[in-house]
Design a protein around this motif. Structure first.
Motif, PDB file in Angstrom:
ATOM      1  N   UNK A   1       9.404 -52.550   5.029  1.00 39.75           N
ATOM      2  CA  UNK A   1      10.465 -53.180   5.825  1.00 39.75           C
ATOM      3  C   UNK A   1      11.781 -53.359   5.072  1.00 39.75           C
ATOM      4  N   UNK A   2      11.791 -53.101   3.760  1.00 48.09           N
ATOM      5  CA  UNK A   2      12.999 -53.262   2.969  1.00 48.09           C
ATOM      6  C   UNK A   2      13.245 -54.690   2.509  1.00 48.09           C
ATOM      7  N   UNK A   3      12.325 -55.586   2.841  1.00 50.25           N
ATOM      8  CA  UNK A   3      12.466 -56.983   2.454  1.00 50.25           C
ATOM      9  C   UNK A   3      12.464 -57.169   0.951  1.00 50.25           C
TER      10      UNK A   3
ATOM     11  N   UNK B   1       6.697 -57.064 -14.780  1.00 52.69           N
ATOM     12  CA  UNK B   1       6.360 -56.519 -13.479  1.00 52.69           C
ATOM     13  C   UNK B   1       7.067 -55.171 -13.284  1.00 52.69           C
ATOM     14  N   UNK B   2       6.502 -54.315 -12.423  1.00 49.33           N
ATOM     15  CA  UNK B   2       7.153 -53.028 -12.148  1.00 49.33           C
ATOM     16  C   UNK B   2       8.543 -53.230 -11.549  1.00 49.33           C
ATOM     17  N   UNK B   3       9.330 -52.180 -11.585  1.00 51.38           N
ATOM     18  CA  UNK B   3      10.719 -52.241 -11.143  1.00 51.38           C
ATOM     19  C   UNK B   3      10.848 -52.092  -9.629  1.00 51.38           C
ATOM     20  N   UNK B   4       9.916 -52.623  -8.872  1.00 52.54           N
ATOM     21  CA  UNK B   4       9.988 -52.571  -7.411  1.00 52.54           C
ATOM     22  C   UNK B   4      10.683 -53.844  -6.953  1.00 52.54           C
ATOM     23  N   UNK B   5      11.777 -53.690  -6.218  1.00 54.36           N
ATOM     24  CA  UNK B   5      12.557 -54.852  -5.793  1.00 54.36           C
ATOM     25  C   UNK B   5      12.619 -55.006  -4.276  1.00 54.36           C
ATOM     26  N   UNK B   6      12.168 -53.978  -3.546  1.00 51.93           N
ATOM     27  CA  UNK B   6      12.196 -54.029  -2.076  1.00 51.93           C
ATOM     28  C   UNK B   6      10.877 -53.509  -1.517  1.00 51.93           C
TER      29      UNK B   6
ATOM     30  N   UNK C   1       6.801 -58.948   5.893  1.00 49.05           N
ATOM     31  CA  UNK C   1       6.012 -58.169   6.865  1.00 49.05           C
ATOM     32  C   UNK C   1       4.517 -58.119   6.547  1.00 49.05           C
ATOM     33  N   UNK C   2       4.121 -58.648   5.392  1.00 48.89           N
ATOM     34  CA  UNK C   2       2.700 -58.662   5.047  1.00 48.89           C
ATOM     35  C   UNK C   2       2.201 -57.394   4.383  1.00 48.89           C
ATOM     36  N   UNK C   3       3.093 -56.441   4.131  1.00 55.32           N
ATOM     37  CA  UNK C   3       2.692 -55.196   3.466  1.00 55.32           C
ATOM     38  C   UNK C   3       2.040 -55.519   2.120  1.00 55.32           C
ATOM     39  N   UNK C   4       0.969 -54.804   1.799  1.00 55.67           N
ATOM     40  CA  UNK C   4       0.243 -55.000   0.547  1.00 55.67           C
ATOM     41  C   UNK C   4       0.099 -53.651  -0.145  1.00 55.67           C
ATOM     42  N   UNK C   5       0.425 -53.600  -1.441  1.00 58.75           N
ATOM     43  CA  UNK C   5       0.324 -52.358  -2.193  1.00 58.75           C
ATOM     44  C   UNK C   5      -0.382 -52.620  -3.517  1.00 58.75           C
ATOM     45  N   UNK C   6      -1.325 -51.747  -3.835  1.00 60.82           N
ATOM     46  CA  UNK C   6      -2.016 -51.793  -5.122  1.00 60.82           C
ATOM     47  C   UNK C   6      -1.452 -50.692  -6.009  1.00 60.82           C
ATOM     48  N   UNK C   7      -1.085 -51.039  -7.216  1.00 58.65           N
ATOM     49  CA  UNK C   7      -0.563 -50.080  -8.184  1.00 58.65           C
ATOM     50  C   UNK C   7      -1.709 -49.705  -9.119  1.00 58.65           C
TER      51      UNK C   7
END
Length: 168
Positions: free
Chosen positions: A10-12, A1-6, A28-34
């Motif tokens: 919201x910083x969660x 997985x990518x190195x995204x940890x937060x 917070x329900x944030x959704x991101x497509x890479x």
């Protein structure tokens, strides 16, 4: 997985990865497509020789590369190719011809980016005046039988050069 940890919203730290190209934040329900990044490269041929750059920086420093780079926002692939050739070789090309594409993984500063490398062709009857610039340490004209595929820094470009040589 990518190195995204937060979560960037919201910083969660409670992240879910439903697929390799998508994550969501359980807080917070944030959704991101890479999504895949578009990149261009060009095979330049003149009198039976192909032009390669020698990479000045990581990734693949010191390895062979085809001139090219990433497509910027609001730029067509052809515009990106012309811009990259001006930056890397100080040349203008009239009509690049699209050949094919290959997926690639580009490791940069510890993060792996998925790219789609769009390969173009430019042929010259006489060698243009070229100066290595930007990301290139130097340039080399190599005859077809002198190409060491193990020295080409990216698998997608190894495949591109092989396919070109097999079909031309």
């Amino acid at each position: 997985m990518p190195a995204i940890t937060r979560c960037p919203q919201c910083g969660g730290v409670r992240l879910s990865w439903p697929s390799r190209k998508q994550f969501s934040c359980d807080d917070c329900g944030f959704l991101l497509y890479l999504n895949v990044a578009a990149a261009v490269a060009v095979i330049i041929e003149c009198r039976g020789r192909l032009l390669f750059g020698v990479r000045k920086h990581e990734p693949a420093r010191g390895m062979l590369d085809l001139p090219g780079g990433f497509v910027d926002p609001d730029e067509t692939a052809e515009e990106a190719l012309r811009r990259e050739l001006r930056e890397e070789l100080q040349i203008d090309v009239p009509n690049p011809h699209y050949l094919f594409s290959f997926p690639n993984r580009y490791l940069y500063r510890g993060i792996e980016y998925d790219t789609l490398d769009l390969i173009f062709l430019v042929r010259f009857d006489t060698p243009p005046a070229i100066t290595a610039g930007d990301d290139l340490e130097s340039v080399l004209w190599l005859s077809r039988d002198a190409i060491d595929f193990g020295r080409i820094g990216f698998p997608s470009l190894q495949h591109a050069v092989r396919r070109y040589l097999e079909t031309s």
